[in-house]
Scaffold this motif. Sequence first.
Motif, PDB file in Angstrom:
ATOM      1  N   GLN A   1      -3.363  17.432  23.156  1.00  0.00           N
ATOM      2  CA  GLN A   1      -3.976  16.790  24.316  1.00  0.00           C
ATOM      3  C   GLN A   1      -5.344  16.218  23.977  1.00  0.00           C
ATOM      4  O   GLN A   1      -5.683  15.113  24.400  1.00  0.00           O
ATOM      5  N   VAL A   2      -6.152  16.962  23.216  1.00  0.00           N
ATOM      6  CA  VAL A   2      -7.453  16.451  22.799  1.00  0.00           C
ATOM      7  C   VAL A   2      -7.260  15.212  21.929  1.00  0.00           C
ATOM      8  O   VAL A   2      -7.951  14.200  22.106  1.00  0.00           O
ATOM      9  N   GLN A   3      -6.314  15.272  21.010  1.00  0.00           N
ATOM     10  CA  GLN A   3      -6.060  14.131  20.123  1.00  0.00           C
ATOM     11  C   GLN A   3      -5.641  12.908  20.929  1.00  0.00           C
ATOM     12  O   GLN A   3      -6.113  11.796  20.676  1.00  0.00           O
TER      13      GLN A   3
ATOM     14  N   ARG B   1      -6.215  12.267  24.250  1.00  0.00           N
ATOM     15  CA  ARG B   1      -7.294  11.781  25.116  1.00  0.00           C
ATOM     16  C   ARG B   1      -8.447  11.174  24.324  1.00  0.00           C
ATOM     17  O   ARG B   1      -9.084  10.236  24.774  1.00  0.00           O
ATOM     18  N   GLY B   2      -8.702  11.733  23.151  1.00  0.00           N
ATOM     19  CA  GLY B   2      -9.776  11.210  22.316  1.00  0.00           C
ATOM     20  C   GLY B   2      -9.326  10.078  21.411  1.00  0.00           C
ATOM     21  O   GLY B   2     -10.147   9.478  20.719  1.00  0.00           O
TER      22      GLY B   2
ATOM     23  N   ALA C   1      -9.510  15.857  16.042  1.00  0.00           N
ATOM     24  CA  ALA C   1      -9.489  16.505  17.354  1.00  0.00           C
ATOM     25  C   ALA C   1     -10.017  17.929  17.244  1.00  0.00           C
ATOM     26  O   ALA C   1     -10.786  18.386  18.103  1.00  0.00           O
ATOM     27  N   GLU C   2      -9.641  18.627  16.190  1.00  0.00           N
ATOM     28  CA  GLU C   2     -10.109  20.000  15.993  1.00  0.00           C
ATOM     29  C   GLU C   2     -11.620  20.039  15.782  1.00  0.00           C
ATOM     30  O   GLU C   2     -12.304  20.890  16.344  1.00  0.00           O
TER      31      GLU C   2
ATOM     32  N   ALA D   1     -13.249  19.543  19.123  1.00  0.00           N
ATOM     33  CA  ALA D   1     -13.064  20.712  19.984  1.00  0.00           C
ATOM     34  C   ALA D   1     -13.974  21.864  19.560  1.00  0.00           C
ATOM     35  O   ALA D   1     -14.608  22.506  20.402  1.00  0.00           O
TER      36      ALA D   1
ATOM     37  N   ASP E   1     -15.931  12.253  22.522  1.00  0.00           N
ATOM     38  CA  ASP E   1     -15.527  13.579  22.044  1.00  0.00           C
ATOM     39  C   ASP E   1     -15.645  14.618  23.153  1.00  0.00           C
ATOM     40  O   ASP E   1     -14.724  15.391  23.401  1.00  0.00           O
TER      41      ASP E   1
ATOM     42  N   ALA F   1     -13.076  14.136  25.987  1.00  0.00           N
ATOM     43  CA  ALA F   1     -11.716  14.496  25.568  1.00  0.00           C
ATOM     44  C   ALA F   1     -11.539  16.008  25.581  1.00  0.00           C
ATOM     45  O   ALA F   1     -10.566  16.535  26.136  1.00  0.00           O
ATOM     46  N   VAL F   2     -12.495  16.729  24.997  1.00  0.00           N
ATOM     47  CA  VAL F   2     -12.377  18.193  24.893  1.00  0.00           C
ATOM     48  C   VAL F   2     -12.557  18.859  26.252  1.00  0.00           C
ATOM     49  O   VAL F   2     -11.752  19.716  26.647  1.00  0.00           O
TER      50      VAL F   2
ATOM     51  N   VAL G   1      -9.596  18.493  28.716  1.00  0.00           N
ATOM     52  CA  VAL G   1      -8.467  19.369  28.365  1.00  0.00           C
ATOM     53  C   VAL G   1      -8.809  20.816  28.715  1.00  0.00           C
ATOM     54  O   VAL G   1      -7.974  21.547  29.255  1.00  0.00           O
TER      55      VAL G   1
END
Length: 129
Positions: free
Chosen positions: A9-11, A13-14, A22-23, A26, A91, A94-95, A98
Amino acid sequence: MRWDAFLEQVQERGEYGTPQEAERAACTVLALLGAHLVGVVRAELAARLPETFAVILLNPLQATEPLSPERFLRATAAWIEGATEKTAAWDVSAVLSVAADAAGEELTQRILLQLPPGYDLLFGRPEHT
């Protein structure tokens, strides 16, 4: 929430090219957020995140004072190599959006009560102003 679902989801949205991007976002955003949340609210959010992210949230970067949303974005940019305030805003949103979905509306509202005004937009919840 499962690790892979959270990261996907982060990947998405971002709009990150890889799960590693994404990691990275986050980890940084949740470490900064953890410094601004206390008590039961932080523990409840941690319980709804994947274990690795929960540990990061519960062992945050140190903050000497609550950061305004603008300063939070600048701090995020400083921690992510090559980031600018504009990319940090991407960033963070996105995080945190989520994380808000994982938390649910009631907990997200309590999280926002612990933060300075303006974080509602970063969480993708402008209706809570």
